[in-house]
Design an enzyme around this catalytic site. Structure first.
Site, PDB file in Angstrom:
ATOM      1  N   HIS A 173       0.813  -1.248   0.015  1.00  0.00           N
ATOM      2  CA  HIS A 173      -0.137  -0.087   0.051  1.00  0.00           C
ATOM      3  C   HIS A 173       0.863   1.370  -0.058  1.00  0.00           C
ATOM      4  CE1 HIS A 173      -3.425   2.197  -0.088  1.00  0.00           C
ATOM      5  NE2 HIS A 173      -4.257   1.635   0.497  1.00  0.00           N
ATOM      6  N   SER A 291     -25.063  10.327  -2.508  1.00  0.00           N
ATOM      7  CA  SER A 291     -24.768   9.539  -3.731  1.00  0.00           C
ATOM      8  C   SER A 291     -25.036   8.032  -3.491  1.00  0.00           C
ATOM      9  CB  SER A 291     -23.199   9.627  -3.803  1.00  0.00           C
ATOM     10  OG  SER A 291     -22.730   9.147  -2.798  1.00  0.00           O
ATOM     11  N   THR A 292     -24.728   7.170  -4.417  1.00  0.00           N
ATOM     12  CA  THR A 292     -24.967   5.726  -4.212  1.00  0.00           C
ATOM     13  C   THR A 292     -23.798   5.082  -3.203  1.00  0.00           C
ATOM     14  OG1 THR A 292     -23.350   5.518  -6.163  1.00  0.00           O
ATOM     15  CG2 THR A 292     -25.783   5.114  -6.537  1.00  0.00           C
ATOM     16  N   ASP A 418     -10.585  -7.677 -18.863  1.00  0.00           N
ATOM     17  CA  ASP A 418     -10.621  -8.619 -19.867  1.00  0.00           C
ATOM     18  C   ASP A 418      -9.248  -8.970 -20.364  1.00  0.00           C
ATOM     19  OD1 ASP A 418     -11.215 -10.429 -21.803  1.00  0.00           O
ATOM     20  OD2 ASP A 418     -12.734  -9.134 -22.851  1.00  0.00           O
TER      21      ASP A 418
HETATM   22  C1  LIG Z   1     -15.061   9.954  -1.417  1.00  0.00           C
HETATM   23  C2  LIG Z   1     -15.784   9.348  -2.139  1.00  0.00           C
HETATM   24  C3  LIG Z   1     -15.800   7.875  -1.673  1.00  0.00           C
HETATM   25  C4  LIG Z   1     -17.289   9.778  -2.205  1.00  0.00           C
HETATM   26  O1  LIG Z   1     -17.929   9.269  -3.262  1.00  0.00           O
HETATM   27  P1  LIG Z   1     -19.463   9.833  -3.853  1.00  0.00           P
HETATM   28  O2  LIG Z   1     -19.831   8.968  -5.056  1.00  0.00           O
HETATM   29  O3  LIG Z   1     -20.150   9.940  -2.745  1.00  0.00           O
HETATM   30  O4  LIG Z   1     -19.121  11.297  -4.252  1.00  0.00           O
HETATM   31  P2  LIG Z   1     -18.568  12.113  -5.739  1.00  0.00           P
HETATM   32  O5  LIG Z   1     -18.916  13.576  -5.385  1.00  0.00           O
HETATM   33  O6  LIG Z   1     -17.226  11.572  -5.718  1.00  0.00           O
HETATM   34  O7  LIG Z   1     -19.567  11.821  -6.674  1.00  0.00           O
HETATM   35  C5  LIG Z   1     -20.935  11.982  -6.820  1.00  0.00           C
HETATM   36  C6  LIG Z   1     -21.468  11.299  -7.926  1.00  0.00           C
HETATM   37  O8  LIG Z   1     -20.652  11.517  -9.367  1.00  0.00           O
HETATM   38  C7  LIG Z   1     -20.407  10.233  -9.737  1.00  0.00           C
HETATM   39  N1  LIG Z   1     -18.956  10.438 -10.017  1.00  0.00           N
HETATM   40  C8  LIG Z   1     -18.048  11.289  -9.866  1.00  0.00           C
HETATM   41  N2  LIG Z   1     -16.793  10.976 -10.291  1.00  0.00           N
HETATM   42  C9  LIG Z   1     -16.788   9.735 -10.995  1.00  0.00           C
HETATM   43  C10 LIG Z   1     -16.162   8.872 -11.544  1.00  0.00           C
HETATM   44  N3  LIG Z   1     -14.638   9.105 -11.582  1.00  0.00           N
HETATM   45  N4  LIG Z   1     -16.587   7.648 -12.148  1.00  0.00           N
HETATM   46  C11 LIG Z   1     -17.772   7.306 -11.921  1.00  0.00           C
HETATM   47  N5  LIG Z   1     -18.530   8.221 -11.160  1.00  0.00           N
HETATM   48  C12 LIG Z   1     -18.136   9.315 -10.936  1.00  0.00           C
HETATM   49  C13 LIG Z   1     -20.541   9.324  -8.494  1.00  0.00           C
HETATM   50  O9  LIG Z   1     -20.678   8.071  -8.763  1.00  0.00           O
HETATM   51  C14 LIG Z   1     -21.493   9.932  -7.590  1.00  0.00           C
HETATM   52  O10 LIG Z   1     -22.647   9.391  -8.456  1.00  0.00           O
HETATM   53  P3  LIG Z   1     -23.884   8.189  -7.983  1.00  0.00           P
HETATM   54  O11 LIG Z   1     -24.598   8.875  -6.822  1.00  0.00           O
HETATM   55  O12 LIG Z   1     -24.500   8.089  -9.041  1.00  0.00           O
HETATM   56  O13 LIG Z   1     -22.815   7.434  -7.397  1.00  0.00           O
HETATM   57  C15 LIG Z   1     -15.326   9.292  -3.825  1.00  0.00           C
HETATM   58  O14 LIG Z   1     -15.245  10.640  -4.281  1.00  0.00           O
HETATM   59  C16 LIG Z   1     -13.797   8.789  -3.896  1.00  0.00           C
HETATM   60  O15 LIG Z   1     -12.984   9.272  -3.637  1.00  0.00           O
HETATM   61  N6  LIG Z   1     -13.816   7.445  -4.388  1.00  0.00           N
HETATM   62  C17 LIG Z   1     -12.688   6.778  -4.591  1.00  0.00           C
HETATM   63  C18 LIG Z   1     -12.269   6.053  -3.253  1.00  0.00           C
HETATM   64  C19 LIG Z   1     -11.171   5.004  -3.492  1.00  0.00           C
HETATM   65  O16 LIG Z   1     -10.169   5.316  -4.310  1.00  0.00           O
HETATM   66  N7  LIG Z   1     -11.155   4.029  -2.624  1.00  0.00           N
HETATM   67  C20 LIG Z   1     -10.019   3.116  -2.718  1.00  0.00           C
HETATM   68  C21 LIG Z   1      -8.835   3.510  -1.813  1.00  0.00           C
HETATM   69  S1  LIG Z   1      -7.496   2.847  -1.860  1.00  0.00           S
HETATM   70  C22 LIG Z   1      -7.893   1.113  -1.099  1.00  0.00           C
HETATM   71  O17 LIG Z   1      -8.952   0.866  -0.209  1.00  0.00           O
HETATM   72  C23 LIG Z   1      -6.972  -0.026  -1.221  1.00  0.00           C
HETATM   73  C24 LIG Z   1      -7.277  -0.465  -2.724  1.00  0.00           C
HETATM   74  O18 LIG Z   1      -8.299  -0.504  -3.104  1.00  0.00           O
HETATM   75  O19 LIG Z   1      -6.337  -1.196  -3.163  1.00  0.00           O
END
Ligand SMILES: CC(C)(COP(=O)(O)OP(=O)(O)OC[C@H]1O[C@@H](n2cnc3c(N)ncnc32)[C@H](O)[C@@H]1OP(=O)(O)O)[C@@H](O)C(=O)NCCC(=O)NCCSC(=O)CC(=O)O
Length: 472
Positions: A173, A291-292, A418
């Site tokens: 990590h 959000s979802t 894929d």
């Molecule tokens: C903080 C969050 C979790 C919050 O997510 P939210 O979806 O609530 O909020 P948001 O403002 O970012 O997004 C709002 C809306 O826009 C959509 N949206 C925004 N950006 C998007 C993108 N790039 N791809 C697809 N959808 C997207 C969302 O689906 C959501 O709609 P809808 O409501 O339709 O969904 C996210 O922003 C985030 O950072 N996600 C990535 C987390 C991550 O990287 N995790 C892994 C960590 S490493 C780890 O853990 C180890 C490993 O994995 O190896």
């Protein structure tokens, strides 16, 4: 949910452990490549590696076909992919004259690749469960770490005769986050599917970006985190303090009596959850980020706290990691290689979730946490976050606190990976059984739902699967 519990003694044969190096044809692979660690990387210094499995179903896949077609293609494409991702062929090292560890690739370095055959039941292990969490352990490669060196990644390819195969990848990590890991796997799949052509470029969305200077945080945060990690080693000797060996203790022990299952929240479920929660929110939820992700995290947390039950005064830490790439100013490319993320967590009382309005409480909390990332500086409060994490992990290890955190993300699109034999039948994050995390991925069928992976004690899993359809 089928609560038939599967427990099998699986048989496994390791056929080969080898190193896959970048191709010697590429100019870059013949020179050294160094990457410094940023504060975002050092935050994760000794957290347990993240272990992912991708199951591919190929009925009638014979050992002969696996060995003569699939294996050579996967090995060759891995080598070609490493040409583009040299740090992943390298190791974490701590040169004596450096203040902090670095990622170092030197020519002849490579990725450890294990090849195995398994007689375990492919259908069960790639199903939604329920089965023993430890059943997945033989399928994941172990990251090689020692006092002086730690691999960036390790890979395992396991054949299930007449059923399919499984690709396991374990990632350090401090070297890469989920965004980079999934970009790497998709690059590997892309090159494999394209037919392993030499020197072919990766498409722009899969080309890693190695410039570390774009991730700027508060001054001195890298050394602050490093010193906190060194202090946590509990040793006075400089060698053992500076050891790069990872033990599982940083994130809790490995699973012994945990079972796994996958639950899906469909697009229709999200509609229902929104309809149920909106009237209960102040100002009809206008200020709430629904959000979802927020709905899933809040819903699953509520069910998990209820599944554990017990004293309402007990503490619950709920946590997730946010991708900072789009949130930094200026934003950082999604192709940035490494870690560009921050944990976000809050501690509440179990009572808040156990309550009749537990789900509404959880939605408001999760929404507030996500909104804070948008409305304020995304790195706010980072100075305290590692020591706060240590405190919470300590309380959890003493069973004084329940941690619920999130691994993976529905945005990674793992089911699009894929290699030329179709999309995965199942993708799981094995390491959630060490960390108390839930895993998230997009639904396999692309219908807009979310898949939640859980590893819980058997009685909690029973409770959870009863509660899940009827918790709200
Ligand atoms: C903080 C969050 C979790 C919050 O997510 P939210 O979806 O609530 O909020 P948001 O403002 O970012 O997004 C709002 C809306 O826009 C959509 N949206 C925004 N950006 C998007 C993108 N790039 N791809 C697809 N959808 C997207 C969302 O689906 C959501 O709609 P809808 O409501 O339709 O969904 C996210 O922003 C985030 O950072 N996600 C990535 C987390 C991550 O990287 N995790 C892994 C960590 S490493 C780890 O853990 C180890 C490993 O994995 O190896």
């Amino acid at each position: 949910m089928d609560m038939v519990f599967h427990n099998q003694r699986n048989r496994m044969e390791i056929l080969e452990v080898t190193q896959v190096a970048p191709t010697s044809n590429s100019q870059e692979s013949t020179t050294e490549f160094r990457l410094p660690l940023t504060f975002c990387d050092i935050f994760w210094f000794k957290f347990p590696p993240v272990e992912r499995l991708f199951f591919y179903q190929l009925d009638e896949l014979t050992p002969a076909c696996f060995n003569s077609v699939i294996l050579p293609k996967l090995k060759r494409s891995l080598s070609l992919t490493l040409d583009h991702y040299l740090p992943l062929a390298g190791n974490l090292k701590w040169p004596p004259n450096e203040p902090k560890p670095i990622i170092l690739y030197t020519p002849n370095d490579g990725v450890s690749l294990t090849v195995a055959h398994s007689d375990a039941d492919f259908n069960i292990l790639s199903s939604d469960g329920v089965y023993d969490a430890s059943e997945l352990h033989p399928l994941k490669p172990d990251l090689v770490t020692s006092d002086v060196s730690a691999s960036a990644i390790a890979v395992q390819l396991t054949l299930f005769p007449n059923k399919g195969f499984c690709i396991g990848i374990t990632a350090h990590h401090a070297v890469l986050d989920g965004q980079t890991t999934t970009m790497f796997i998709k690059s590997w799949a892309y090159i494999c599917k394209q037919g392993n052509e030499e020197n072919s470029p990766l498409p722009p969305e899969l080309t890693p970006f190695f410039d570390r200077s774009v991730v700027k945080g508060p001054d001195g945060l890298d050394m602050l985190y490093l010193n906190q990690w060194l202090a946590s080693s509990g040793s006075d000797s400089d060698t053992s303090k500076k050891s790069l060996k990872i033990t599982t203790s940083a994130g809790g022990g490995a699973a012994s009596d945990l079972v796994r299952a996958t639950f899906e929240i469909t697009r229709e479920d999200f509609k229902k959850l929104r309809e149920r929660v909106l009237p209960k929110l102040p100002d009809s939820g206008k200020e709430v980020h629904l959000s979802t992700f927020v709905l899933s995290f809040a819903y699953v947390t509520t069910c998990m706290v209820k599944a554990r039950g017990g004293d309402g005064d007990r503490k619950v830490a709920f946590a997730f990691t946010a991708d900072c790439r789009p949130r930094l100013n200026p934003p950082v490319s999604q192709n940035y290689f490494g870690n560009c993320n921050r944990p976000k967590f809050e501690v509440a009382k179990a009572r808040d979730f156990l309550d009749e309005n537990g789900f509404v409480f959880a939605v408001q909390k999760a929404s507030g946490m996500v909104k804070a990332l948008m409305e304020r500086w995304v790195l706010e409060g980072m100075e305290k976050i590692l020591s706060d994490c240590f405190d919470v992990l300590k309380e959890a290890s003493e069973s004084k606190l329940q941690i619920i955190s999130v691994a993976g993300s529905p945005r990674f699109g793992v089911y699009g990976t894929d290699f030329g034999w179709g999309k995965p039948h199942k993708v799981v994050i094995v390491s959630i059984d060490k960390s108390g995390a839930i895993s998230m991925a997009e639904s396999r069928d692309g219908s807009g739902g979310i898949e939640i992976g859980l590893a819980l004690h058997k009685h909690e899993m029973n409770n959870f699967s009863w509660l899940f359809p009827r918790c709200v």
